[in-house]
Design a protein around this motif. Sequence first.
Motif, PDB file in Angstrom:
ATOM      1  N   TYR A   8       0.832  -1.208   0.000  1.00 33.85           N
ATOM      2  CA  TYR A   8       0.000   0.000   0.000  1.00 33.85           C
ATOM      3  C   TYR A   8       0.868   1.260   0.000  1.00 33.85           C
ATOM      4  O   TYR A   8       0.563   2.239  -0.685  1.00 33.85           O
ATOM      5  CB  TYR A   8      -0.930   0.015   1.217  1.00 33.85           C
ATOM      6  CG  TYR A   8      -2.073  -0.962   1.131  1.00 33.85           C
ATOM      7  CD1 TYR A   8      -2.861  -1.037  -0.012  1.00 33.85           C
ATOM      8  CD2 TYR A   8      -2.384  -1.804   2.201  1.00 33.85           C
ATOM      9  CE1 TYR A   8      -3.912  -1.935  -0.098  1.00 33.85           C
ATOM     10  CE2 TYR A   8      -3.434  -2.712   2.121  1.00 33.85           C
ATOM     11  CZ  TYR A   8      -4.192  -2.766   0.972  1.00 33.85           C
ATOM     12  OH  TYR A   8      -5.234  -3.656   0.888  1.00 33.85           O
ATOM     13  N   SER A  12       0.887   4.017  -3.011  1.00 37.39           N
ATOM     14  CA  SER A  12       0.591   5.424  -2.724  1.00 37.39           C
ATOM     15  C   SER A  12       1.670   6.326  -3.317  1.00 37.39           C
ATOM     16  O   SER A  12       1.372   7.376  -3.917  1.00 37.39           O
ATOM     17  CB  SER A  12       0.498   5.630  -1.209  1.00 37.39           C
ATOM     18  OG  SER A  12       0.259   6.985  -0.907  1.00 37.39           O
ATOM     19  N   LYS A  15       1.260   6.308  -7.156  1.00 41.60           N
ATOM     20  CA  LYS A  15       0.090   7.091  -7.570  1.00 41.60           C
ATOM     21  C   LYS A  15       0.386   8.588  -7.484  1.00 41.60           C
ATOM     22  O   LYS A  15      -0.024   9.372  -8.358  1.00 41.60           O
ATOM     23  CB  LYS A  15      -1.120   6.729  -6.702  1.00 41.60           C
ATOM     24  CG  LYS A  15      -2.417   7.339  -7.210  1.00 41.60           C
ATOM     25  CD  LYS A  15      -3.606   6.863  -6.411  1.00 41.60           C
ATOM     26  CE  LYS A  15      -4.883   7.516  -6.923  1.00 41.60           C
ATOM     27  NZ  LYS A  15      -6.067   7.134  -6.118  1.00 41.60           N
ATOM     28  N   GLU A  38      -6.352   1.942 -10.342  1.00 40.62           N
ATOM     29  CA  GLU A  38      -5.500   1.436  -9.267  1.00 40.62           C
ATOM     30  C   GLU A  38      -5.300  -0.075  -9.342  1.00 40.62           C
ATOM     31  O   GLU A  38      -4.286  -0.586  -8.864  1.00 40.62           O
ATOM     32  CB  GLU A  38      -6.080   1.838  -7.907  1.00 40.62           C
ATOM     33  CG  GLU A  38      -6.062   3.350  -7.702  1.00 40.62           C
ATOM     34  CD  GLU A  38      -6.463   3.764  -6.305  1.00 40.62           C
ATOM     35  OE1 GLU A  38      -6.505   2.900  -5.406  1.00 40.62           O
ATOM     36  OE2 GLU A  38      -6.737   4.969  -6.110  1.00 40.62           O
TER      37      GLU A  38
END
Length: 259
Positions: A8, A12, A15, A38
């Motif tokens: 994760y 992040s 992104k 995603e």
Amino acid sequence: MISLQDIYGHLSHLKMKLNQKLSHPYLAKHLTAPKVDEDKLFLLNALFDETDLKEADKENYILTAMLVQTALDTHDEVTTAASIRQDDDKNRQLTVLAGDYFSGMYYSLLSGMKDIYMIRILAAAIKEINEHKIRIYDHSTKDLDSLKKSISIVEASLFHHLADHFHLPHWKSVANDFLVFKRLVVEAKHSRLVETILQEEFSTDPATCEQLAEEAYEKAKNEIRQYLVKQPGVQKWLLDRLQEIKPEKRTYHQKVEEG
């Protein structure tokens, strides 16, 4: 072993970097920000995590592939309506330019890495995707199998070519089946394109998007369980996403009420 928390955190970061590259002040003023897929970002990250590339190169390849995907998705948003207002015409032109702008950015990234071979790989995938989008939009798939193949190529050709290049055949299967399932669920819920093709072109071979999605769900679940045993964090994430995406089964009365 990579934990879900690590995954994760890295997603992040990716992104954020992708959104930085996708941001343009003029486009932001007139168009909604492009949506990052995603699920595809996760799949690309998992695929490249199995390569022997340097971390900086992995990141550049992931961002490049996502720029390609965003450019393709942005071009899909261009309206083909026969009559459009002047404001709509401007937005339509800007959307085309935005897709071209994102395409140019991925060429710039790869040229900076001096990777001509990867440019060829991605260009081949783009060509294949666009050819099969036309087949779907033109209702020119000759049977159910060819329709399934076109959906598969449109959704996962980038992964097919990357998995072949890096000799990771299991990711070719896993990404393909996951993304085909996701597309069929979207078609069943929000779009009638594939459903219309099924009804109008293949009436002698009856099938619905819901039925195809059910089959795709089982296939994707089995592929993920079979191939990702040694990556429990990735396996769990994908199985959880399958369950999230999977629509609840409608009752007979609900189907009748919907038409």
